[in-house]
Write an enzyme that holds these catalytic residues in place. Structure first.
Site, PDB file in Angstrom:
ATOM      1  CE  LYS A  56     198.521  65.566  -4.733  1.00  0.00           C
ATOM      2  NZ  LYS A  56     197.826  64.757  -3.915  1.00  0.00           N
ATOM      3  CD  GLN A 100     197.501  64.762  -0.412  1.00  0.00           C
ATOM      4  OE1 GLN A 100     197.094  64.956  -1.163  1.00  0.00           O
ATOM      5  NE2 GLN A 100     198.683  63.751  -0.143  1.00  0.00           N
ATOM      6  CG  ASP A 123     193.828  60.860  -5.656  1.00  0.00           C
ATOM      7  OD1 ASP A 123     195.050  61.157  -6.239  1.00  0.00           O
ATOM      8  OD2 ASP A 123     193.600  61.171  -4.588  1.00  0.00           O
TER       9      ASP A 123
HETATM   10  N1  GUN Z   1     199.060  60.717  -0.353  1.00  0.00           N
HETATM   11  C1  GUN Z   1     200.234  60.357  -0.868  1.00  0.00           C
HETATM   12  N2  GUN Z   1     200.089  60.123  -2.237  1.00  0.00           N
HETATM   13  C2  GUN Z   1     198.856  60.628  -2.703  1.00  0.00           C
HETATM   14  C3  GUN Z   1     198.012  60.605  -3.762  1.00  0.00           C
HETATM   15  O1  GUN Z   1     198.538  60.423  -4.635  1.00  0.00           O
HETATM   16  N3  GUN Z   1     196.761  61.019  -3.454  1.00  0.00           N
HETATM   17  C4  GUN Z   1     196.277  61.381  -2.349  1.00  0.00           C
HETATM   18  N4  GUN Z   1     194.941  61.727  -2.192  1.00  0.00           N
HETATM   19  N5  GUN Z   1     196.700  61.291  -1.404  1.00  0.00           N
HETATM   20  C5  GUN Z   1     198.278  60.813  -1.370  1.00  0.00           C
END
Ligand code: GUN
Length: 296
Positions: A56, A100, A123
């Site tokens: 990211k 995350q 998110d």
């Molecule tokens: N863990 C797995 N997929 C995601 C996501 O799209 N966002 C976040 N914050 N954690 C994740």
């Protein structure tokens, strides 16, 4: 027998989406507007989470956005995490941020998500944004469902009246996909069935699916005999399985790709399908945050 299955190329589509965002970011910078700033909070050393956050960060950098990462140790208290979130909620330099997941067991994930300012929740996990999505109101749509909808759009896949079967009912993928696909929208207007761990005779449903969205979290769960000829298959899973190569593993999805590809009309590969789209849509949400598209 359907013609040769077409791959839905998530990598190429994500590159196109990112290019569009990059152009907008460059225009902002040209107009002396700060580049959008995405922050991420990560707790602990989980290798998959580390990889996701690094991807990211790299993707944000490549399209000219600012990114920052708050790395906290595994034993971080819930209180400390909530303080970090409060800081990010108030930091005028940060347009949007993510925490995350998964979080360590001693932290209440619902409490954490509830504490994120919905206006910075890129998110799309906060109840306010989930509620907006369910009601069809503008807001942050979580990145994986948004990525799948974008693939349907860009590949002009007709979903109207189709039977869409979703494997999995998670808050992140299965549940929002079931809502989005049944809405009176395009893509959407499908007839939706959600299958999960308590579903009896899951194959009865998968074999009837015109569109099969697999987010069940089990490597190569979906076999060729479970899929209808000419179906469209979206594979959200990503798993490492042992392999006789340099790395000692290879990546597979929830679908037994090599067998299923022979029967279907369209399929997303793993890697290179849904995964890259998730990152692209997170960046799109971050651009929306910087432009204050949904919240003033
Ligand atoms: N863990 C797995 N997929 C995601 C996501 O799209 N966002 C976040 N914050 N954690 C994740």
């Amino acid at each position: 027998m359907p013609k040769k299955a077409k791959l839905i190329d998530g990598k190429k589509t994500a590159a196109a989406v990112k290019e569009e965002i990059k152009v907008e970011v460059a225009a902002m910078i040209d107009s002396d507007i700060d580049a959008p700033h995405l922050a991420a909070v990560i707790i602990g050393e989980d290798p998959a989470s580390q990889t996701y956050v690094a991807s990211k960060e790299k993707a944000a950098y490549h399209i000219g956005m600012t990114s920052s990462v708050y790395r906290l140790p595994d034993n971080t208290s819930e209180e400390k995490l909530l303080k970090t979130i409060d800081f990010l909620n108030k930091d005028p330099e940060v347009d949007g941020f993510i925490v995350q997941l998964p979080l360590p067991d001693h932290i209440d994930v619902d409490k954490v998500i509830d504490s994120i300012d919905p206006a910075k929740d890129v998110d799309g996990f906060h109840p306010v944004n989930v509620g907006k999505m369910a009601l069809g109101q503008p807001g942050y749509l979580s990145a994986t469902p948004a990525g799948i909808m974008e693939l349907f759009k860009r590949y002009r896949i007709d979903t109207v009246g189709k039977h869409c079967v979703i494997l999995g009912r998670s808050n992140i993928v299965g549940s929002p996909m079931s809502i989005l696909m049944s809405k009176k929208t395009s893509p959407g207007n499908a007839t939706v069935t959600v299958c999960h761990s308590r579903t009896r005779d899951i194959e009865k449903y998968t074999r009837d699916a015109d569109i099969l969205i697999c987010a069940i979290g089990q490597p190569q769960f979906v076999k060729a005999e479970m899929v209808k000829e000419g179906a469209i298959v979206i594979d959200v899973g990503i798993h490492r399985i042992p392999a006789d190569n340099e790395k000692g593993y290879r990546l597979v999805g929830d679908v037994d790709f090599d067998a299923v590809v022979k029967k279907v009309k369209y399929i997303t590969p793993v890697p290179g399908g849904v995964g890259p789209m998730t990152i692209a849509m997170l960046l799109k949400n971050t651009l929306s945050a910087a432009k204050k598209e949904f919240y003033k």
